[in-house]
Design a protein around this motif. Structure first.
Motif, PDB file in Angstrom:
ATOM      1  N   GLU A 393       0.821  -1.203   0.000  1.00 16.66           N
ATOM      2  CA  GLU A 393       0.000   0.000   0.000  1.00 16.66           C
ATOM      3  C   GLU A 393       0.857   1.256   0.000  1.00 16.66           C
ATOM      4  N   GLU A 394       1.954   1.232   0.730  1.00 12.78           N
ATOM      5  CA  GLU A 394       2.839   2.393   0.781  1.00 12.78           C
ATOM      6  C   GLU A 394       3.536   2.595  -0.561  1.00 12.78           C
ATOM      7  N   ILE A 395       3.956   1.507  -1.188  1.00  7.87           N
ATOM      8  CA  ILE A 395       4.599   1.599  -2.499  1.00  7.87           C
ATOM      9  C   ILE A 395       3.649   2.221  -3.513  1.00  7.87           C
ATOM     10  N   LYS A 396       2.410   1.761  -3.500  1.00 11.74           N
ATOM     11  CA  LYS A 396       1.444   2.301  -4.455  1.00 11.74           C
ATOM     12  C   LYS A 396       1.166   3.769  -4.182  1.00 11.74           C
ATOM     13  N   GLN A 397       1.018   4.120  -2.922  1.00  8.05           N
ATOM     14  CA  GLN A 397       0.718   5.512  -2.588  1.00  8.05           C
ATOM     15  C   GLN A 397       1.838   6.437  -3.027  1.00  8.05           C
ATOM     16  N   GLU A 398       3.091   6.048  -2.806  1.00 11.33           N
ATOM     17  CA  GLU A 398       4.217   6.888  -3.197  1.00 11.33           C
ATOM     18  C   GLU A 398       4.309   7.015  -4.711  1.00 11.33           C
ATOM     19  N   GLN A 401       1.629   9.363  -5.946  1.00  4.19           N
ATOM     20  CA  GLN A 401       1.936  10.759  -5.643  1.00  4.19           C
ATOM     21  C   GLN A 401       2.984  11.311  -6.607  1.00  4.19           C
ATOM     22  N   LEU A 402       3.971  10.485  -6.961  1.00  4.65           N
ATOM     23  CA  LEU A 402       4.990  10.960  -7.893  1.00  4.65           C
ATOM     24  C   LEU A 402       4.396  11.163  -9.286  1.00  4.65           C
ATOM     25  N   VAL A 403       3.570  10.237  -9.737  1.00  2.00           N
ATOM     26  CA  VAL A 403       2.909  10.408 -11.036  1.00  2.00           C
ATOM     27  C   VAL A 403       2.060  11.665 -11.026  1.00  2.00           C
ATOM     28  N   VAL A 406       4.227  14.761 -11.295  1.00  2.00           N
ATOM     29  CA  VAL A 406       4.719  14.950 -12.664  1.00  2.00           C
ATOM     30  C   VAL A 406       3.606  15.477 -13.557  1.00  2.00           C
ATOM     31  N   ARG A 407       2.429  14.884 -13.478  1.00  2.00           N
ATOM     32  CA  ARG A 407       1.326  15.307 -14.344  1.00  2.00           C
ATOM     33  C   ARG A 407       0.898  16.735 -14.046  1.00  2.00           C
ATOM     34  N   GLU A 408       0.921  17.128 -12.768  1.00  2.00           N
ATOM     35  CA  GLU A 408       0.561  18.496 -12.418  1.00  2.00           C
ATOM     36  C   GLU A 408       1.644  19.480 -12.843  1.00  2.00           C
ATOM     37  N   SER A 409       2.897  19.054 -12.788  1.00  2.71           N
ATOM     38  CA  SER A 409       4.003  19.951 -13.122  1.00  2.71           C
ATOM     39  C   SER A 409       4.074  20.203 -14.617  1.00  2.71           C
ATOM     40  N   VAL A 410       3.937  19.163 -15.407  1.00  7.07           N
ATOM     41  CA  VAL A 410       4.014  19.297 -16.876  1.00  7.07           C
ATOM     42  C   VAL A 410       2.820  18.569 -17.490  1.00  7.07           C
ATOM     43  N   PRO A 411       1.641  19.175 -17.416  1.00  9.87           N
ATOM     44  CA  PRO A 411       0.429  18.483 -17.877  1.00  9.87           C
ATOM     45  C   PRO A 411       0.416  18.162 -19.363  1.00  9.87           C
ATOM     46  N   ASP A 412       1.234  18.862 -20.151  1.00  7.50           N
ATOM     47  CA  ASP A 412       1.256  18.615 -21.591  1.00  7.50           C
ATOM     48  C   ASP A 412       2.249  17.532 -21.989  1.00  7.50           C
ATOM     49  N   ALA A 413       2.981  16.990 -21.024  1.00  4.98           N
ATOM     50  CA  ALA A 413       3.985  15.968 -21.322  1.00  4.98           C
ATOM     51  C   ALA A 413       3.396  14.574 -21.159  1.00  4.98           C
ATOM     52  N   ALA A 414       3.937  13.636 -21.909  1.00  2.00           N
ATOM     53  CA  ALA A 414       3.585  12.236 -21.723  1.00  2.00           C
ATOM     54  C   ALA A 414       4.371  11.695 -20.534  1.00  2.00           C
ATOM     55  N   ASP A 447      -0.706  -0.777 -12.400  1.00  2.00           N
ATOM     56  CA  ASP A 447      -1.971  -0.151 -11.995  1.00  2.00           C
ATOM     57  C   ASP A 447      -1.807   1.354 -11.827  1.00  2.00           C
ATOM     58  N   VAL A 448      -0.698   1.788 -11.229  1.00  4.39           N
ATOM     59  CA  VAL A 448      -0.455   3.218 -11.027  1.00  4.39           C
ATOM     60  C   VAL A 448      -0.372   3.935 -12.375  1.00  4.39           C
ATOM     61  N   ALA A 449       0.340   3.331 -13.322  1.00  2.00           N
ATOM     62  CA  ALA A 449       0.467   3.933 -14.651  1.00  2.00           C
ATOM     63  C   ALA A 449      -0.893   4.064 -15.314  1.00  2.00           C
TER      64      ALA A 449
END
Length: 904
Positions: A393-398, A401-403, A406-414, A447-449
């Protein structure tokens, strides 16, 4: 002494009457004692190292011998990299890729292809697999996935390929020790840059973050630099940048410097922390000062400074003064191409990169403007999971959060998420078994991806699945730590990842539009009467050929039709300028000696503005509405001197109906008798046409509204009553075939009957190609019905359909791609023309076909908007059309006289 006591205790406990699971060394039946003692010694040594670097000791049951955490293994990996074996001599196949290229080997140079095929032979030997990327979905819609997870990256690559992008395509690859020395990534970078061009080295650290391993992604730094890293036990939470490392100078060890090899770079971008009491950085090229960068700022925040590098410079040096914190330098050459940044830290996992300062992470990631962010973690998560230091559960949560960061920082990037690779452990009995947790972490990351809209690559499966690390070790592709690939193994992983990207790229690319045939098509019967009239004109016989071209902005610009009219008139004779729509003054009419003038209160309306279909418009889809007291002038052949003055006819087209104003008409300044009133007043707006006999091509027609209501003028025409060509051009910018179909049929019929064209030319499709939801079948049906109706209205005229030019559209990142419905239009129009018995000509084929607009733009022939042409471009295109038309005409002349005479 410690080792001796440990060994003695282990032997004693193993011989004691204890449960088998409690014995440090199992019974002799489970394996020789020697290797088990060695494993125990190694375990003790590793535990001491973990304690020294601050890694928590294992406090749970340990059926497996603990392997080194990845922090420690980097030195071992690098030390043994140069002596790595590929598991035997692999013959180098000839550098020839399969023509179907199902692997993704396209567009590699001979040397790189040879290496790639050698990697393929090694892959087969090792049982590794080609595993396709799971593309993921960035945006879901009502009909499913509307944008794949890698589309921004692939779109940028396509723009590079077709020359429509001037900005670099950057990749930010965040990861752990597998890439810390730029292994794996070096293969991917080399191939991407070979396929799509290199934009430079990209981001480089000031120094190696661990001062071990290869230094290819760092400068040559002085020894006094200090660094703070997110992999440290207690990194400051408000300091660290997106790279995970901050290099500081100005402390007890004083000023520091770092030198970089410039290579082909033309700009250097320095990333640093602007802070209170910040010092400065002197920037030098080949030892000569370029500029000084000040880093003092309140409050503290990340900043960057761009420095232009002199032509021919070899080295870039940064020298600090005072308190300075640098994060790295990016070296780029300013060319379109790929930049592939490696940001790898030994011991890192997804949760570690969450220790970066969020505002700094966002700001610097946005400054890099990546098209793709790769998140390559999992090995340390699996290690920690196998030691029970974390939970799924901790691995998935971290990772989530990182994904999200990244998505919030560069929303136009893949974004793309890696799974961990396989690793092994050695049991107390000396056996090698797969490490527990790798597959579980891989499934978590998948699943996270998926949930985060990222693509996913199963590196564990590509490596060969669970247990493959054992095979790699026996073949010399894996280090003795059972975790890190040697250089050859890293190359194989890079090879597999690169080919997975290439296969996904090829699959995501929109299907290329089938090449259209060049030249004029369907001419065997469709233009018989037209060619017969041309033949009579060429022989000097009394004949007239009226051509009326209807279309959108390509027609409305007049550049194309002026070129056609002038060339045809010069060869076959001039029958007059033809129809001119009423409207505002236009410089585009000046080359033909035509001018328009509006005096007083006028409103120029067009069919695109119509709120309801079925209204009456001029042939060009426009009308000029004048208030009482307003006047309109149209001049033909203004300023020209005519050698002859043949009889001519000047015609006025207007709408009469309820509430129309009283009209006065003047020709060359002389007022004409009023038009007799109709026998019965019109109850709806009705097209009326009045012709006046004149002589010669130069005349002025003036219309005045004497009051009583508004006056609606549609246009005027000048026809010379002599043999030759009359070429009418009526176009409405932005219109489509459906725009023309919405015009009142009776209004069109009356004007076509008056013009009496023998050939109708239709040039629509370019605007249709920009419609995302275009229904191709509806286009074929309705456009075909329109052509059939207008041919009848024109008295059985022949028809010629001009297709669309190449049309591109530009994204927010400046890249170009084909208009969304271009493929549908290119397919539908030739089929429709054939079904209607019309000739067909493709401007797109004449331009060069696929993405030819980019080449025309570079040559000054295509407009910057990717839709229109320049005046020179229209003239060139008209030249191609004329050549194809006349070539078909010459073929017609070679037919037997009986066939050539058919068609009336």
């Amino acid at each position: 002494m410690t080792l001796a006591l440990t060994l003695a205790l282990a032997v004693g406990l193993s011989l004691a009457p204890l449960p088998e699971a409690w014995r440090p060394i199992p019974s002799l039946a489970q394996g020789p004692v020697g290797p088990q003692l060695l494993a125990l010694v190694t375990t003790s040594s590793h535990a001491a190292k973990r304690k020294a670097i601050g890694v928590e000791p294992d406090t749970g049951p340990a059926p497996e011998v603990p392997e080194l955490p990845e922090e420690e293994a980097e030195e071992t990996e690098v030390a043994e990299a140069d002596t790595a074996s590929d598991g035997g001599t692999v013959p180098a196949p000839a550098p020839v890729a399969d023509s179907s290229d199902t692997l993704g080997l396209a567009n590699l140079g001979p040397a790189t292809l040879t290496k790639a095929l050698r990697m393929e032979a090694l892959r087969e030997k090792m049982g590794s697999k080609h595993v396709d990327l799971d593309p993921g979905c960035r945006r879901m819609g009502a009909s499913g996935c509307e944008e794949g997870g890698l589309e921004p990256f692939f779109k940028a690559l396509r723009a590079l390929r077709y020359g429509g992008r001037t900005l670099p395509v950057r990749v930010e690859h965040l990861g752990d020790s597998l890439i810390a020395s730029d292994h794996i990534n070096d293969v991917v970078r080399e191939r991407l840059q070979e396929r799509h061009g290199s934009a430079g080295k990209g981001f480089l650290y000031i120094d190696r973050p661990t001062r071990s391993g290869r230094g290819v992604r760092a400068g040559q730094a002085s020894e006094g630099w200090e660094f703070i890293r997110i992999i440290d036990r207690s990194p400051p939470k408000d300091r660290l940048p997106f790279t995970g490392v901050a290099f500081t100078a100005g402390g007890p060890k004083g000023p520091q410097d770092v030198r970089f090899d410039i290579g082909d770079a033309r700009t250097a971008e320095i990333f640093f922390l602007a802070q209170p009491n910040g010092g400065s950085v002197q920037v030098l090229a080949d030892g000569k000062p370029l500029q000084r960068v000040q880093t003092r700022w309140t409050p503290a925040e990340v900043a960057n400074a761009r420095v232009k590098l002199p032509e021919g410079a070899k080295t870039l040096t940064l020298k600090t003064r005072g308190k300075v914190e640098l994060h790295g330098v990016s070296l780029e050459n300013g060319n379109p191409g790929v930049v592939y940044d490696t940001l790898g830290l030994p011991g890192a996992y997804a949760g570690v990169f969450l220790r970066t300062h969020r505002p700094y992470f966002r700001a610097q990631m946005r400054q890099r403007k990546p098209s793709l962010v790769v998140l390559m973690f999992g090995g340390n998560e699996a290690f920690r999971l196998s030691r029970d230091w974390t939970k799924p559960e901790e691995i998935k949560q971290e990772a989530e959060q990182l994904v999200k960061l990244v998505r919030e920082s560069v929303p136009d990037a893949a974004c793309l998420v890696w799974s961990p690779i396989d690793a092994a452990v050695r049991t107390m009995g000396g056996d090698l078994i797969p490490r527990r947790g790798s597959r579980m972490v891989a499934d978590i990351f998948r699943d996270v991806a998926k949930e985060g809209g990222c693509a996913y690559w199963d590196a564990l499966e590509a490596m060969g699945g669970e247990g493959s690390a054992i095979r790699w070790l026996s073949s010399g592709l894996l280090n003795e730590d059972l975790i890190h690939p040697r250089a050859k193994g890293s190359d194989l992983l890079g090879h597999l990842f690169d080919l997975a990207i290439q296969r996904a790229y090829a699959a995501s690319s929109p299907p290329r539009i089938a090449a259209e045939p060049s030249g004029l098509q369907n001419t065997d019967k469709s233009l018989t009467a037209t060619f017969r009239r041309l033949s009579k004109l060429e022989k000097g016989e009394d004949a007239r050929l009226g051509i009326l071209q209807m279309g959108a902005s390509h027609t409305a610009s007049h550049y194309f039709t002026d070129a056609m009219r002038n060339a045809l008139a010069q060869r076959f004779g001039d029958a007059g300028r033809g129809f001119i729509s009423a409207g505002k003054p236009s410089d585009r009419l000046k080359p033909a000696g035509v001018s328009r003038e509006l005096t007083g209160e006028w409103t120029v309306e067009d069919a695109l503005q119509a709120t309801t279909p079925g209204q009456a418009w001029g042939l060009g889809g426009t009308r000029a509405v004048g208030a009482p007291g307003a006047s309109l002038r149209i001049r033909f052949c203004e300023g020209c001197t005519a050698a002859t003055t043949p009889p001519a006819r000047l015609s006025l087209y207007w709408l009469d109906g309820p509430g129309s104003g009283r009209m006065e008409v003047k020709v060359d300044g002389s007022a004409l008798p009023p038009e007799p009133a109709p026998p019965e007043p019109f109850t709806t707006p009705t097209v009326r046409i009045r012709s006046f006999p004149v002589s010669g091509p130069a005349h002025e027609l003036e219309v005045l509204n004497q009051g009583g209501g508004a006056l609606t003028v549609l246009g005027a025409a000048l026809d010379l009553e002599q043999k030759g060509i009359a070429y009418d051009a009526v176009g409405l910018p932005g219109s489509t075939a459906s725009t023309l179909a919405s015009v009142d049929p009776q209004a069109l019929s009356a004007q076509l009957s008056s013009r009496k064209p023998q050939l109708l030319v239709f040039w629509y499709g370019t605007n249709e190609s920009g419609q995302k939801d275009l229904d191709a079948e509806k286009l074929r049906t309705e456009y075909g019905a329109l052509i059939s109706r207008l041919r009848k209205d024109a008295g059985g005229a022949e028809c010629l359909v001009i297709g669309t030019t190449d049309r591109l559209q530009q994204g927010a990142d400046g890249s170009w791609e084909e208009a969304p419905a271009l493929a549908r239009v290119v397919t539908a129009l030739p089929e429709m023309a054939r079904a209607q018995g019309c000739a067909y000509w493709s401007p797109r084929a004449a331009m060069g076909g696929d993405l030819s607009m980019l080449r025309w733009q570079r040559d000054g022939l295509g407009h910057a908007d990717g839709i229109h042409l320049t005046p020179e471009g229209y003239e060139k295109l008209a030249g191609s059309f004329l050549s194809d038309l006349l070539a078909a005409y010459e073929v017609f002349k070679t037919q037997p006289p009986a066939l050539a005479a058919e068609g009336g």
